[in-house]
Design a protein around this motif. Structure first.
Motif, PDB file in Angstrom:
ATOM      1  N   ASN A 387       0.655  -1.339  -0.074  1.00 28.24           N
ATOM      2  CA  ASN A 387       0.010   0.070   0.946  1.00 28.24           C
ATOM      3  C   ASN A 387       0.688   1.020   0.243  1.00 28.24           C
ATOM      4  N   PRO A 388       0.932   1.847  -1.247  1.00 34.86           N
ATOM      5  CA  PRO A 388       2.351   2.576  -1.137  1.00 34.86           C
ATOM      6  C   PRO A 388       1.630   4.142  -0.460  1.00 34.86           C
ATOM      7  N   TRP A 389       2.754   5.098  -0.848  1.00 43.51           N
ATOM      8  CA  TRP A 389       2.294   6.432   0.426  1.00 43.51           C
ATOM      9  C   TRP A 389       2.802   7.786  -0.157  1.00 43.51           C
ATOM     10  N   ALA A 390       2.667   8.552  -0.321  1.00 46.21           N
ATOM     11  CA  ALA A 390       3.030   9.756  -1.178  1.00 46.21           C
ATOM     12  C   ALA A 390       4.659  10.178  -1.197  1.00 46.21           C
ATOM     13  N   PRO A 391       5.210  10.762  -2.270  1.00 42.55           N
ATOM     14  CA  PRO A 391       4.419  10.989  -3.797  1.00 42.55           C
ATOM     15  C   PRO A 391       3.992   9.672  -4.420  1.00 42.55           C
ATOM     16  N   GLY A 392       4.296   8.649  -4.105  1.00 43.13           N
ATOM     17  CA  GLY A 392       2.701   7.527  -4.777  1.00 43.13           C
ATOM     18  C   GLY A 392       4.017   5.921  -5.586  1.00 43.13           C
ATOM     19  N   TYR A 393       5.469   7.054  -5.872  1.00 43.13           N
ATOM     20  CA  TYR A 393       6.043   5.599  -7.283  1.00 43.13           C
ATOM     21  C   TYR A 393       7.014   5.004  -6.561  1.00 43.13           C
ATOM     22  N   LEU A 508       7.139  15.177 -10.948  1.00 43.42           N
ATOM     23  CA  LEU A 508       5.562  15.321 -10.089  1.00 43.42           C
ATOM     24  C   LEU A 508       4.819  13.327  -9.560  1.00 43.42           C
ATOM     25  N   GLY A 509       4.955  13.544  -8.632  1.00 46.52           N
ATOM     26  CA  GLY A 509       4.351  12.084  -8.188  1.00 46.52           C
ATOM     27  C   GLY A 509       2.719  11.661  -8.710  1.00 46.52           C
ATOM     28  N   ILE A 510       2.081  10.840  -7.915  1.00 47.22           N
ATOM     29  CA  ILE A 510       0.521  10.526  -8.536  1.00 47.22           C
ATOM     30  C   ILE A 510      -0.437  11.531  -8.165  1.00 47.22           C
ATOM     31  N   MET A 511      -1.040  10.988  -8.858  1.00 48.77           N
ATOM     32  CA  MET A 511      -3.221  11.879  -9.414  1.00 48.77           C
ATOM     33  C   MET A 511      -3.386  11.807  -8.117  1.00 48.77           C
ATOM     34  N   TRP A 512      -3.330  13.107  -6.434  1.00 45.24           N
ATOM     35  CA  TRP A 512      -3.456  13.437  -5.428  1.00 45.24           C
ATOM     36  C   TRP A 512      -5.075  13.374  -5.771  1.00 45.24           C
ATOM     37  N   ILE A 513      -6.166  12.234  -6.002  1.00 50.53           N
ATOM     38  CA  ILE A 513      -7.432  12.642  -6.209  1.00 50.53           C
ATOM     39  C   ILE A 513      -7.990  11.227  -5.909  1.00 50.53           C
ATOM     40  N   GLY A 514      -9.433  11.277  -5.955  1.00 52.09           N
ATOM     41  CA  GLY A 514      -9.772  10.087  -5.589  1.00 52.09           C
ATOM     42  C   GLY A 514      -9.640   9.016  -4.448  1.00 52.09           C
ATOM     43  N   ASN A 522      -4.100  14.186   3.945  1.00 51.14           N
ATOM     44  CA  ASN A 522      -2.286  15.556   4.106  1.00 51.14           C
ATOM     45  C   ASN A 522      -1.121  14.247   3.619  1.00 51.14           C
ATOM     46  N   PRO A 523      -0.660  14.359   2.353  1.00 48.16           N
ATOM     47  CA  PRO A 523       0.307  13.605   1.632  1.00 48.16           C
ATOM     48  C   PRO A 523       2.079  13.806   1.994  1.00 48.16           C
ATOM     49  N   GLY A 524       1.813  15.715   2.205  1.00 54.42           N
ATOM     50  CA  GLY A 524       2.995  16.156   2.536  1.00 54.42           C
ATOM     51  C   GLY A 524       3.733  17.248   1.703  1.00 54.42           C
ATOM     52  N   TYR A 525       3.106  16.929   0.205  1.00 49.40           N
ATOM     53  CA  TYR A 525       3.485  17.950  -0.905  1.00 49.40           C
ATOM     54  C   TYR A 525       1.995  18.061  -1.407  1.00 49.40           C
ATOM     55  N   SER A 526       2.484  19.312  -1.805  1.00 54.42           N
ATOM     56  CA  SER A 526       1.334  20.664  -2.729  1.00 54.42           C
ATOM     57  C   SER A 526       0.852  19.795  -3.432  1.00 54.42           C
ATOM     58  N   ALA A 527      -0.390  20.255  -4.369  1.00 51.60           N
ATOM     59  CA  ALA A 527      -0.305  19.477  -5.567  1.00 51.60           C
ATOM     60  C   ALA A 527      -0.399  20.634  -6.616  1.00 51.60           C
ATOM     61  N   ASN A 528      -0.047  20.121  -7.671  1.00 48.95           N
ATOM     62  CA  ASN A 528      -0.272  21.222  -9.323  1.00 48.95           C
ATOM     63  C   ASN A 528      -1.995  21.696  -8.892  1.00 48.95           C
ATOM     64  N   ALA A 529      -2.011  21.951 -10.876  1.00 48.15           N
ATOM     65  CA  ALA A 529      -3.515  22.663 -11.071  1.00 48.15           C
ATOM     66  C   ALA A 529      -4.213  21.273 -11.581  1.00 48.15           C
ATOM     67  N   ASP A 530      -3.699  19.955 -11.688  1.00 47.53           N
ATOM     68  CA  ASP A 530      -3.604  18.519 -12.626  1.00 47.53           C
ATOM     69  C   ASP A 530      -4.371  17.995 -11.409  1.00 47.53           C
ATOM     70  N   GLY A 531      -3.521  18.281 -10.629  1.00 53.57           N
ATOM     71  CA  GLY A 531      -3.931  17.769  -9.104  1.00 53.57           C
ATOM     72  C   GLY A 531      -2.925  16.553  -9.421  1.00 53.57           C
ATOM     73  N   ARG A 532      -1.908  16.554  -9.689  1.00 52.96           N
ATOM     74  CA  ARG A 532      -0.782  16.039  -8.933  1.00 52.96           C
ATOM     75  C   ARG A 532       0.806  16.047  -8.218  1.00 52.96           C
ATOM     76  N   LEU A 533       0.960  15.591  -7.269  1.00 50.18           N
ATOM     77  CA  LEU A 533       1.704  15.985  -5.983  1.00 50.18           C
ATOM     78  C   LEU A 533       3.018  16.282  -7.164  1.00 50.18           C
ATOM     79  N   ILE A 534       3.109  17.834  -6.187  1.00 47.51           N
ATOM     80  CA  ILE A 534       5.091  17.901  -6.648  1.00 47.51           C
ATOM     81  C   ILE A 534       6.351  17.786  -5.800  1.00 47.51           C
ATOM     82  N   ILE A 535       6.990  16.329  -6.362  1.00 45.77           N
ATOM     83  CA  ILE A 535       8.031  16.520  -5.424  1.00 45.77           C
ATOM     84  C   ILE A 535       9.119  17.212  -5.567  1.00 45.77           C
ATOM     85  N   GLU A 536       9.583  17.716  -6.754  1.00 46.92           N
ATOM     86  CA  GLU A 536       9.478  18.695  -6.996  1.00 46.92           C
ATOM     87  C   GLU A 536      10.142  20.033  -7.669  1.00 46.92           C
TER      88      GLU A 536
END
Length: 569
Positions: A387-393, A508-514, A522-536
């Motif tokens: 069961n993965p965690w943020a950022p996901g991959y 970018l990491g996983i799509m933080w939706i659904g 509270n994934p610890g990362y902000s998301a961009n407009a598409d919902g992707r977590l921003i790693i750097e």
């Protein structure tokens, strides 16, 4: 043997006392006891094998994918990756290149007066090969280089010469590799781990493709096509030799490629296969479970720990119908944690950590028992129903499942494997001709594509046309997927001249939706407009980053070297 040790000791002392080329004067290399028998040449050639890559190429050297856009170190930013590296005081690649060239030149010089050349042809071929190898590393990193083809004195004018143009250096490399191929024995005729004739040809395909595309995408189309033709011919020579094949034993099924990378001569896979069954590695760094282990904490470094895979790579994996996720009706989207993994290229599952799968590591309590998948073995999994965690991959490539101490993994490192030769051929043909036939695709790229994707449609001109795809993009996609984490991505972006587009992009990491969002509020990362977590974010890339800067120390020793474009002196 004493005389050989005497030579090495003298060389070490001399190398610490000279300027930028690190070349030892001839009079310090003469010893009447040396160069009288084949073993003297072989002993020096043995030292050349210390220069080929180790698992540093996956762990973090300047070729590593951590220096690219596909992999981020959990520990922080990488200055090569985010374009913020500066001019170093010194650089090991720079100084080591000329040390290596000097040793190769020494062997070649002494071979000229040896009475029976046939006795030392393999060692002479290795000297040509490793001189070419060393210079190519230099060209990839710094561009222009001083060509030195003799053991020179410290007062030789070349000690303070300008650098030769990279085109001259590449021609020199190609000449050396062709000489090596003519002299070396076939890989099947020499000791395991040594470079043979096919290794020289395979490496020539790498060199010529690299420089051919470097030139083509910088406006020198004629030179580019010339070199791509050389690359295609060299790759085809290896393919036609019949000496190598992709590792795809039926007993391992879809997991064959995964277990190839962690194959050892102790039990390390469900089929009980050992390294003798692997005919894919053409040039390799050899390790042994008791005599010489990797010395790198590979499994702990890789498995869900210190590396984050970016969404850019994940989205490159095709669906099982051979189409990109952007056009395939089989793509299931991102609403659940598992949905994007459905109906995908099997390499995605066996290179990365798929949610819901079980993963073992090298510790006593979390390693495999017998690869039977029994209830007792499942209980030992380090990650059961992952069961993965943020950022996901996360990657799993290079992570063993057998019990061993940290740093005691003993799989070989593929410096150059047959899959690369096949991909070199496909790309070289396409870039030379502006097209590639289905027949050429079937003898090259489609073999890697379908190795563990038996039902995936082959890449073909009709598939590309019917789905409005781009053949060049699909060839590059296959290369990126197949060679991930083996030290190719950043070099490929540079030669394609696409680094200026790809490298500044946010990682970018996983799509933080659904389901992802509901389970990780509270994934610890902000998301961009598409919902992707921003790693750097905040990454940059300037034209100067296509080459590394010449180190300060070398410019002080020889101002005629000149600094690379864009780097302030």
């Amino acid at each position: 043997m004493k005389s050989f040790i005497k030579y090495i000791a003298a060389g070490v002392i001399a190398l610490s006392c000279v300027s930028c080329l690190d070349l030892t004067p001839k009079d310090q290399l003469s010893d009447p006891d040396l160069w009288s028998k084949p073993g003297d040449f072989e002993n020096l050639a043995n030292k050349f094998y210390d220069w080929i890559p180790t698992f540093d190429r996956t762990y973090g050297d300047w070729h590593a994918d951590k220096s690219s856009d596909l992999l981020r170190d959990k520990g922080g930013t990488n200055t090569l990756s985010n374009g913020t590296n500066t001019i170093p005081q010194n650089d090991g690649t720079y100084t080591d290149t000329y040390k290596h060239v000097r040793r190769c030149n020494l062997l070649l010089e002494k071979a000229e007066s040896y009475p029976n050349p046939e006795e030392i042809r393999q060692s002479v071929g290795e000297a040509y090969f490793f001189r070419a190898y060393s210079y190519f590393e230099f060209v990839q990193k710094f561009g222009d280089a001083i060509i030195v083809d003799k053991v020179i004195d410290v007062d030789d004018p070349r000690m303070n010469a300008k650098r030769n143009d990279r085109g001259e250096v590449i021609d020199f490399i190609i000449s050396d590799l062709r000489k090596a191929s003519e002299l070396m024995l076939s890989t099947s005729e020499i000791a395991e781990g040594r470079v043979g004739r096919e290794g020289a040809d395979a490496f020539l395909s790498r060199v010529a493709l690299y420089e051919g595309t470097w030139q083509k995408f910088r406006g020198n189309d004629a030179r580019g096509k010339e070199l791509c033709s050389i690359a295609a011919e060299a790759a085809k020579k290896v393919m036609d030799s019949g000496k190598f094949e992709l590792f795809a034993p039926v007993s391992l099924g879809d997991s064959a490629q995964k277990y190839m990378f962690i194959l050892e001569d102790v039990t390390s896979n469900p089929a009980g296969l050992n390294k003798a069954s692997n005919k894919e590695y053409i040039i390799k760094r050899c390790y042994h479970a008791t005599l010489k282990t990797t010395g790198k904490n590979l499994t702990t470094e890789v498995l869900a720990n210190a590396q984050y895979v970016t969404a850019k790579l994940v989205d490159m994996y095709l669906c099982s119908d051979g189409l990109p996720i952007s056009v395939s009706p089989l793509f299931k989207g991102y609403e659940t944690i598992k949905s994007e993994w459905l109906n995908r290229d099997n390499r995605m599952r066996y290179t990365l950590m798929r949610p819901g799968d079980n993963f073992w590591n090298n510790t006593e309590k979390n390693s495999r028992i017998d690869w039977s998948g029994s209830a007792d073995e499942l209980k030992r999994a380090k990650y059961s129903n992952f069961n993965p965690w943020a950022p996901g991959y996360f990657p799993q490539k290079w992570a063993t499942e057998r019990q061993c101490n940290d740093k005691d993994e003993s799989y070989d490192f593929p410096v150059l494997r047959y899959a690369e030769v096949l991909l070199n051929y496909a790309e070289a043909v396409y870039e030379r001709d502006g097209r590639i036939s289905d027949e050429d695709l079937d003898i090259s790229l489609n073999l890697t594509r379908t190795r563990i994707n038996k039902k995936m449609p082959k890449l073909s001109n009709s598939l590309v046309s019917a789905n409005s795809l781009d053949m060049r993009e699909e060839i590059r996609r296959e290369r990126t997927i197949e060679l991930f984490q083996e030290g190719f991505r950043i070099d490929d972006l540079k030669r394609w001249k696409t680094a200026e587009k790809e490298m500044p992009m946010d990682m970018l990491g996983i799509m933080w939706i659904g389901e992802w969002k509901s389970k990780n509020p509270n994934p610890g990362y902000s998301a961009n407009a598409d919902g992707r977590l921003i790693i750097e974010t905040g990454r940059v890339w300037a034209e100067k980053n296509y080459l590394h800067p010449i180190p300060v120390e070398q410019l002080q020793l020889n101002p005629n070297l000149g600094q690379n474009p864009g780097w302030a002196n």
